[in-house]
Design an enzyme around this catalytic site. Structure first.
Site, PDB file in Angstrom:
ATOM      1  N   ARG A   1      40.165  43.034  42.271  1.00  0.00           N
ATOM      2  CA  ARG A   1      40.179  41.882  41.380  1.00  0.00           C
ATOM      3  C   ARG A   1      40.171  42.328  39.919  1.00  0.00           C
ATOM      4  O   ARG A   1      39.664  43.396  39.599  1.00  0.00           O
ATOM      5  CB  ARG A   1      38.936  41.017  41.619  1.00  0.00           C
ATOM      6  CG  ARG A   1      38.693  40.655  43.071  1.00  0.00           C
ATOM      7  CD  ARG A   1      37.331  39.997  43.204  1.00  0.00           C
ATOM      8  NE  ARG A   1      36.979  39.751  44.601  1.00  0.00           N
ATOM      9  CZ  ARG A   1      35.791  39.265  44.983  1.00  0.00           C
ATOM     10  NH1 ARG A   1      34.864  38.984  44.080  1.00  0.00           N
ATOM     11  NH2 ARG A   1      35.557  39.063  46.261  1.00  0.00           N
TER      12      ARG A   1
ATOM     13  N   TYR B   1      41.588  52.881  34.887  1.00  0.00           N
ATOM     14  CA  TYR B   1      41.437  51.769  33.951  1.00  0.00           C
ATOM     15  C   TYR B   1      41.491  52.312  32.529  1.00  0.00           C
ATOM     16  O   TYR B   1      41.019  53.423  32.257  1.00  0.00           O
ATOM     17  CB  TYR B   1      40.090  51.064  34.143  1.00  0.00           C
ATOM     18  CG  TYR B   1      40.071  50.033  35.249  1.00  0.00           C
ATOM     19  CD1 TYR B   1      40.446  48.717  35.000  1.00  0.00           C
ATOM     20  CD2 TYR B   1      39.651  50.373  36.532  1.00  0.00           C
ATOM     21  CE1 TYR B   1      40.414  47.763  36.015  1.00  0.00           C
ATOM     22  CE2 TYR B   1      39.620  49.424  37.547  1.00  0.00           C
ATOM     23  CZ  TYR B   1      40.002  48.126  37.281  1.00  0.00           C
ATOM     24  OH  TYR B   1      39.971  47.191  38.279  1.00  0.00           O
TER      25      TYR B   1
ATOM     26  N   ARG C   1      33.834  47.584  31.571  1.00  0.00           N
ATOM     27  CA  ARG C   1      33.493  46.850  30.346  1.00  0.00           C
ATOM     28  C   ARG C   1      32.071  47.153  29.881  1.00  0.00           C
ATOM     29  O   ARG C   1      31.802  47.243  28.679  1.00  0.00           O
ATOM     30  CB  ARG C   1      33.699  45.358  30.565  1.00  0.00           C
ATOM     31  CG  ARG C   1      35.168  44.977  30.726  1.00  0.00           C
ATOM     32  CD  ARG C   1      35.343  43.566  31.249  1.00  0.00           C
ATOM     33  NE  ARG C   1      34.710  42.592  30.378  1.00  0.00           N
ATOM     34  CZ  ARG C   1      34.532  41.316  30.722  1.00  0.00           C
ATOM     35  NH1 ARG C   1      34.936  40.869  31.908  1.00  0.00           N
ATOM     36  NH2 ARG C   1      33.954  40.482  29.884  1.00  0.00           N
TER      37      ARG C   1
ATOM     38  N   ASP D   1      39.153  40.384  36.069  1.00  0.00           N
ATOM     39  CA  ASP D   1      38.528  39.189  35.518  1.00  0.00           C
ATOM     40  C   ASP D   1      39.469  38.423  34.596  1.00  0.00           C
ATOM     41  O   ASP D   1      40.561  38.883  34.263  1.00  0.00           O
ATOM     42  CB  ASP D   1      37.265  39.574  34.736  1.00  0.00           C
ATOM     43  CG  ASP D   1      36.177  40.129  35.640  1.00  0.00           C
ATOM     44  OD1 ASP D   1      36.172  39.810  36.841  1.00  0.00           O
ATOM     45  OD2 ASP D   1      35.317  40.873  35.133  1.00  0.00           O
TER      46      ASP D   1
END
Length: 246
Positions: free
Chosen positions: A50, A110, A197, A52
């Site tokens: 997933r 990422y 994050r 966000d």
């Protein structure tokens, strides 16, 4: 029945994340609507993971099963013709039935992009986190070396997650400087909810000397989310690449 693997990119600005949600625009729902239109019956997709709300993807991977007799090379054009402008199909290939977009993942990359310009650039506001403060990049690099390896990342995970096993391995972690742009890069075998994050938000505080290297070590040992920094905004984050064992 044929299983297809698609590498996709999307601009997350106007999506409420990847995963389908009631009465909200999501990446999964948008793609499934197009596939359902093509098949004239419901089609579900499986993603590598997933993302966000506001988070982007350069190399998300999805799979779906189809009964349509369309060559793999034609699927890309067919889907891109029907999908909105903020989703693009990059590559399509046929895979075996035992291939799973999520469970077959070997590692993910990422990247988090930061703008360090003094003035905010309105044209990049959806794609880079504006952070015009002085940073000690050497300290940030030291801290990123500490998080590499296998650790329990509870301190760097949202308290909302229902995942019990929070041990993950970070293979690579570093920063890339590109003029006024600073990119945080992470490669690992998996990532927890909000993990990248929270790592970025914490590392920025390290760069401002609000958090010490000793505190980073403590976060990895104590497993307490309250010890880590703030969660960086979603719009600077990109799911860059997903790798599978050939």
């Amino acid at each position: 029945m044929t299983r297809l693997k698609c590498t996709i990119s999307y601009d997350g600005t106007h999506f409420n994340g990847y995963q389908i949600q009631p009465n909200k625009r999501t990446v999964q729902e948008t793609i499934e609507q197009v596939l359902t239109q093509m098949h004239k019956s419901p089609v579900r997709i499986t993603g590598s993971g997933r993302t966000d709300a506001k988070v982007h993807a350069m190399g998300q991977v999805i799979t779906f099963d189809t009964t349509l007799d369309i060559p793999s090379v034609r699927w890309k054009k067919a889907l891109n013709t029907l999908l909105p402008d903020d989703i693009a199909i990059i590559h399509v290939e046929q895979v075996t039935e035992d291939f799973h977009a999520r469970f077959s993942v070997v590692k993910k990359e990422y990247r988090y992009k930061i703008s360090r310009t003094v003035e905010k650039d309105v044209f990049s506001r959806h794609y880079l986190y504006h952070y015009p403060y002085q940073l000690d990049l050497e300290m940030i690099n030291f801290a990123m070396n500490l998080i590499k390896g296998t650790h329990d990342f509870t301190s760097f995970c949202s308290a909302k997650t229902d995942v019990k096993d929070k041990v993950r391995t970070i293979y690579e972690a570093g920063i890339i400087e590109n003029e006024d742009e600073l990119i945080f890069r992470f490669v690992g075998n998996g990532f927890l909810y909000n993990m990248v994050r929270i790592l970025v938000g914490t590392l920025l505080e390290v760069g401002q000397k609000r958090i010490s290297l000793e505190q980073i070590e403590q976060m990895l040992e104590v497993h307490d989310r309250s010890l880590a920094g703030k969660t960086a905004p979603g719009h600077g984050l990109y799911l860059w690449k997903v790798d599978y064992d050939n």
